[in-house]
Design a protein around this motif. Structure first.
Motif, PDB file in Angstrom:
ATOM      1  N   PRO A   1      -4.814 -23.785  25.583  1.00  0.00           N
ATOM      2  CA  PRO A   1      -5.336 -24.796  24.408  1.00  0.00           C
ATOM      3  C   PRO A   1      -6.625 -25.325  24.995  1.00  0.00           C
ATOM      4  CG  PRO A   1      -3.200 -25.415  25.485  1.00  0.00           C
ATOM      5  CD  PRO A   1      -3.573 -24.204  25.975  1.00  0.00           C
ATOM      6  N   ALA A   2      -7.147 -25.135  26.031  1.00  0.00           N
ATOM      7  CA  ALA A   2      -8.637 -25.483  26.464  1.00  0.00           C
ATOM      8  C   ALA A   2      -9.510 -24.576  26.516  1.00  0.00           C
ATOM      9  CB  ALA A   2      -8.510 -26.614  27.867  1.00  0.00           C
ATOM     10  N   PHE A   3      -9.235 -23.394  26.233  1.00  0.00           N
ATOM     11  CA  PHE A   3     -10.267 -22.266  26.115  1.00  0.00           C
ATOM     12  C   PHE A   3     -11.402 -22.480  25.520  1.00  0.00           C
ATOM     13  CE2 PHE A   3     -11.848 -18.638  23.453  1.00  0.00           C
ATOM     14  CZ  PHE A   3     -12.298 -18.096  24.439  1.00  0.00           C
ATOM     15  N   ALA A   4     -11.712 -23.088  24.265  1.00  0.00           N
ATOM     16  CA  ALA A   4     -12.899 -23.352  23.706  1.00  0.00           C
ATOM     17  C   ALA A   4     -13.679 -24.351  24.712  1.00  0.00           C
ATOM     18  CB  ALA A   4     -12.804 -24.088  22.163  1.00  0.00           C
ATOM     19  N   GLU A   5     -13.161 -25.296  24.994  1.00  0.00           N
ATOM     20  CA  GLU A   5     -13.844 -26.155  26.123  1.00  0.00           C
ATOM     21  C   GLU A   5     -14.304 -25.754  27.272  1.00  0.00           C
ATOM     22  OE1 GLU A   5     -12.434 -30.261  27.949  1.00  0.00           O
ATOM     23  OE2 GLU A   5     -12.210 -28.479  29.230  1.00  0.00           O
ATOM     24  N   ALA A   6     -13.474 -24.776  27.800  1.00  0.00           N
ATOM     25  CA  ALA A   6     -13.920 -24.179  28.932  1.00  0.00           C
ATOM     26  C   ALA A   6     -15.112 -23.164  28.636  1.00  0.00           C
ATOM     27  CB  ALA A   6     -12.633 -23.200  29.574  1.00  0.00           C
ATOM     28  N   ALA A   7     -15.170 -22.213  27.628  1.00  0.00           N
ATOM     29  CA  ALA A   7     -16.361 -21.508  27.414  1.00  0.00           C
ATOM     30  C   ALA A   7     -17.319 -22.179  27.344  1.00  0.00           C
ATOM     31  CB  ALA A   7     -15.730 -20.609  26.130  1.00  0.00           C
ATOM     32  N   GLU A   8     -17.436 -23.494  26.493  1.00  0.00           N
ATOM     33  CA  GLU A   8     -18.530 -24.133  26.364  1.00  0.00           C
ATOM     34  C   GLU A   8     -19.163 -24.848  27.561  1.00  0.00           C
ATOM     35  OE1 GLU A   8     -19.863 -28.234  23.728  1.00  0.00           O
ATOM     36  OE2 GLU A   8     -18.041 -27.264  23.369  1.00  0.00           O
ATOM     37  N   ARG A   9     -18.115 -25.430  28.502  1.00  0.00           N
ATOM     38  CA  ARG A   9     -18.570 -25.848  29.761  1.00  0.00           C
ATOM     39  C   ARG A   9     -19.082 -24.843  30.638  1.00  0.00           C
ATOM     40  NH1 ARG A   9     -14.861 -30.433  32.238  1.00  0.00           N
ATOM     41  NH2 ARG A   9     -17.035 -30.698  33.505  1.00  0.00           N
TER      42      ARG A   9
ATOM     43  N   VAL B   1      -7.537 -28.548  34.494  1.00  0.00           N
ATOM     44  CA  VAL B   1      -8.106 -27.421  35.238  1.00  0.00           C
ATOM     45  C   VAL B   1      -9.222 -26.990  35.016  1.00  0.00           C
ATOM     46  CG1 VAL B   1      -7.386 -24.871  35.155  1.00  0.00           C
ATOM     47  CG2 VAL B   1      -5.516 -26.502  34.892  1.00  0.00           C
ATOM     48  N   ASN B   2      -9.959 -27.040  34.073  1.00  0.00           N
ATOM     49  CA  ASN B   2     -11.018 -26.717  33.571  1.00  0.00           C
ATOM     50  C   ASN B   2     -12.098 -27.546  34.604  1.00  0.00           C
ATOM     51  OD1 ASN B   2     -10.446 -24.985  31.626  1.00  0.00           O
ATOM     52  ND2 ASN B   2     -11.178 -26.434  30.059  1.00  0.00           N
TER      53      ASN B   2
ATOM     54  N   HIS C   1     -16.563 -25.102  41.778  1.00  0.00           N
ATOM     55  CA  HIS C   1     -17.714 -24.089  41.561  1.00  0.00           C
ATOM     56  C   HIS C   1     -19.205 -24.943  42.134  1.00  0.00           C
ATOM     57  CE1 HIS C   1     -20.496 -21.503  40.066  1.00  0.00           C
ATOM     58  NE2 HIS C   1     -20.947 -22.119  39.289  1.00  0.00           N
ATOM     59  N   ALA C   2     -19.023 -26.102  41.587  1.00  0.00           N
ATOM     60  CA  ALA C   2     -20.199 -26.926  41.810  1.00  0.00           C
ATOM     61  C   ALA C   2     -20.381 -27.177  43.123  1.00  0.00           C
ATOM     62  CB  ALA C   2     -20.290 -28.328  41.138  1.00  0.00           C
ATOM     63  N   ALA C   3     -19.070 -27.260  43.986  1.00  0.00           N
ATOM     64  CA  ALA C   3     -19.152 -27.650  45.444  1.00  0.00           C
ATOM     65  C   ALA C   3     -19.496 -26.314  46.213  1.00  0.00           C
ATOM     66  CB  ALA C   3     -17.805 -27.921  45.977  1.00  0.00           C
ATOM     67  N   GLY C   4     -19.924 -25.126  45.683  1.00  0.00           N
ATOM     68  CA  GLY C   4     -20.219 -23.965  46.300  1.00  0.00           C
ATOM     69  C   GLY C   4     -19.239 -23.199  46.889  1.00  0.00           C
ATOM     70  N   THR C   5     -17.961 -23.220  46.297  1.00  0.00           N
ATOM     71  CA  THR C   5     -16.979 -22.504  47.016  1.00  0.00           C
ATOM     72  C   THR C   5     -16.183 -21.599  46.016  1.00  0.00           C
ATOM     73  OG1 THR C   5     -15.284 -24.239  46.455  1.00  0.00           O
ATOM     74  CG2 THR C   5     -16.132 -24.180  48.753  1.00  0.00           C
ATOM     75  N   VAL C   6     -15.947 -21.922  44.584  1.00  0.00           N
ATOM     76  CA  VAL C   6     -15.362 -21.088  43.807  1.00  0.00           C
ATOM     77  C   VAL C   6     -16.697 -20.276  43.075  1.00  0.00           C
ATOM     78  CG1 VAL C   6     -14.526 -20.955  41.673  1.00  0.00           C
ATOM     79  CG2 VAL C   6     -13.304 -22.126  43.286  1.00  0.00           C
ATOM     80  N   THR C   7     -16.732 -18.969  43.079  1.00  0.00           N
ATOM     81  CA  THR C   7     -17.673 -18.127  42.495  1.00  0.00           C
ATOM     82  C   THR C   7     -17.301 -17.350  41.204  1.00  0.00           C
ATOM     83  OG1 THR C   7     -17.100 -16.326  43.902  1.00  0.00           O
ATOM     84  CG2 THR C   7     -18.591 -17.687  45.094  1.00  0.00           C
ATOM     85  N   SER C   8     -16.192 -17.570  41.043  1.00  0.00           N
ATOM     86  CA  SER C   8     -15.479 -16.784  39.859  1.00  0.00           C
ATOM     87  C   SER C   8     -14.342 -17.340  39.427  1.00  0.00           C
ATOM     88  CB  SER C   8     -15.123 -15.194  40.330  1.00  0.00           C
ATOM     89  OG  SER C   8     -14.564 -14.402  39.352  1.00  0.00           O
ATOM     90  N   ALA C   9     -14.106 -17.197  38.096  1.00  0.00           N
ATOM     91  CA  ALA C   9     -12.879 -17.561  37.460  1.00  0.00           C
ATOM     92  C   ALA C   9     -12.365 -16.664  36.551  1.00  0.00           C
ATOM     93  CB  ALA C   9     -13.177 -18.872  36.612  1.00  0.00           C
ATOM     94  N   SER C  10     -10.940 -16.789  36.107  1.00  0.00           N
ATOM     95  CA  SER C  10     -10.258 -16.059  35.207  1.00  0.00           C
ATOM     96  C   SER C  10      -9.724 -16.883  33.938  1.00  0.00           C
ATOM     97  CB  SER C  10      -9.080 -15.419  35.583  1.00  0.00           C
ATOM     98  OG  SER C  10      -9.703 -14.591  36.772  1.00  0.00           O
TER      99      SER C  10
ATOM    100  N   ALA D   1     -10.996 -18.581  40.795  1.00  0.00           N
ATOM    101  CA  ALA D   1     -10.063 -19.448  40.331  1.00  0.00           C
ATOM    102  C   ALA D   1      -9.318 -19.071  39.111  1.00  0.00           C
ATOM    103  CB  ALA D   1     -10.638 -20.758  39.971  1.00  0.00           C
ATOM    104  N   ASP D   2      -8.082 -18.779  39.328  1.00  0.00           N
ATOM    105  CA  ASP D   2      -7.035 -18.454  37.909  1.00  0.00           C
ATOM    106  C   ASP D   2      -7.170 -19.644  36.824  1.00  0.00           C
ATOM    107  OD1 ASP D   2      -6.860 -16.266  39.067  1.00  0.00           O
ATOM    108  OD2 ASP D   2      -4.501 -16.142  39.410  1.00  0.00           O
ATOM    109  N   ASP D   3      -6.628 -19.272  35.741  1.00  0.00           N
ATOM    110  CA  ASP D   3      -6.215 -20.160  34.675  1.00  0.00           C
ATOM    111  C   ASP D   3      -7.507 -21.163  34.106  1.00  0.00           C
ATOM    112  OD1 ASP D   3      -3.328 -19.535  35.476  1.00  0.00           O
ATOM    113  OD2 ASP D   3      -3.219 -21.078  36.428  1.00  0.00           O
ATOM    114  N   LEU D   4      -8.571 -20.684  34.138  1.00  0.00           N
ATOM    115  CA  LEU D   4      -9.618 -21.462  33.292  1.00  0.00           C
ATOM    116  C   LEU D   4      -9.441 -21.472  32.070  1.00  0.00           C
ATOM    117  CD1 LEU D   4     -12.317 -22.793  33.653  1.00  0.00           C
ATOM    118  CD2 LEU D   4     -13.422 -20.792  33.337  1.00  0.00           C
ATOM    119  N   GLY D   5      -9.299 -22.813  31.537  1.00  0.00           N
ATOM    120  CA  GLY D   5      -8.904 -22.671  29.921  1.00  0.00           C
ATOM    121  C   GLY D   5      -7.588 -23.145  29.645  1.00  0.00           C
ATOM    122  N   PHE D   6      -6.818 -23.257  30.671  1.00  0.00           N
ATOM    123  CA  PHE D   6      -5.217 -23.711  30.836  1.00  0.00           C
ATOM    124  C   PHE D   6      -5.237 -25.159  30.232  1.00  0.00           C
ATOM    125  CE2 PHE D   6      -1.126 -23.069  33.090  1.00  0.00           C
ATOM    126  CZ  PHE D   6      -0.504 -22.567  31.987  1.00  0.00           C
TER     127      PHE D   6
END
Length: 279
Positions: A40-48, A17-18, A25-34, A8-13
């Protein structure tokens, strides 16, 4: 063996999006993110990620077209605003040889360092709007990945099809840019790029029937490892202020969480991994 990374692209956008990426990911499909570290939501994404999704592989989604740079990069920014040039301007500069690879390297290293400082061990590098496929940019990104021992740099060379003429036109542009850019890559770094997985996803992006396209793509995976690029997310004010690609992201969330897609991936003929498997 057919091995699959759904990235999944755009994590932190944006927070929405996060939310969409972590839900898939929780559904078991997305295994990776960029991750976009300048968003703006980078810090939140990293924490989550670290609190809720420790199994999610995270790499750098290098951003050279939106917002402000982390370093001094005159050839990449608009002198009037001090912010990154839009994509069309960057493309013209890259094709004209007006992008300084040393500046690209400096900015890529700065963004990678910010990701590491947030507690994330990067598994791969790709880029927002596939800008790393362009001349003057790809050689620098390959050098950074090589020196940082990052095992995967996306090779965004999707399969062209006459059934998708609009998407295929975009693919052909990326193919041409990549071939040109590759001539500038140091011989010692070309092996890294050659080892990248097969790539799919451009023909799915923004399509209302993405669930069916996703199922068909999984059925037709080639032998070896394939990356499927997706863009799940929920619309919100932060996203609306940055991007026109909004409602389509919610369609992708529904597709990635659809019971038919989840069941297809559990069938047993495809091994689902993140790019951590390459380390």
């Amino acid at each position: 063996m057919r091995i699959l990374v759904i990235n999944a692209d755009d994590l932190g956008f944006a927070p929405g999006v996060n939310r969409g990426i972590l839900e898939a990911h929780a559904a078991g499909t997305v295994t990776s993110a960029s991750m976009i570290v300048t968003a703006p939501a980078f810090a939140e994404a990293a924490e989550r990620v670290q609190s809720e999704a420790k199994g999610l592989g995270v790499g750098l989604h290098l951003n050279l077209v939106s917002g402000a740079a982390l370093s001094s990069v005159p050839s990449l920014v608009d002198p009037a605003t001090g912010r990154f040039c839009p994509l069309d301007v960057l493309v013209r500069r890259a094709l004209a040889g007006q992008v300084d690879p040393a500046e690209v390297r400096r900015e890529c290293e700065a963004q990678l360092a910010k990701l590491v400082a947030a507690g994330i061990t990067p598994t791969h590098i790709d880029s927002h709007r596939h800008v790393h496929a362009m001349p003057g940019i790809l050689p620098a990104v390959a050098a950074v990945a090589h020196d940082a021992a990052i095992p995967v740099v996306r090779r965004p060379l999707d399969r062209v099809s006459l059934l998708d003429p609009v998407a295929s036109a975009k693919m052909l542009v990326v193919h041409a840019a990549w071939r040109t850019a590759l001539t500038g890559v140091a011989p010692a770094h070309r092996g890294l790029l050659a080892r990248a997985p097969h790539f799919r996803g451009i023909a799915m992006q923004g399509m209302p029937d993405i669930r069916d396209r996703l199922l068909a793509t999984i059925d037709q995976l080639p032998i070896g490892t394939t990356e499927i690029m997706v863009h799940p997310g929920y619309d919100d004010e932060v996203l609306a202020a940055q991007d026109a690609f909004r409602a389509e992201r919610m369609v992708e969330v529904r597709a990635l969480c659809d019971p038919a897609v989840v069941a297809r991936l559990q069938k047993g003929d495809v091994k689902l991994v993140s790019f951590r498997a390459f380390v």
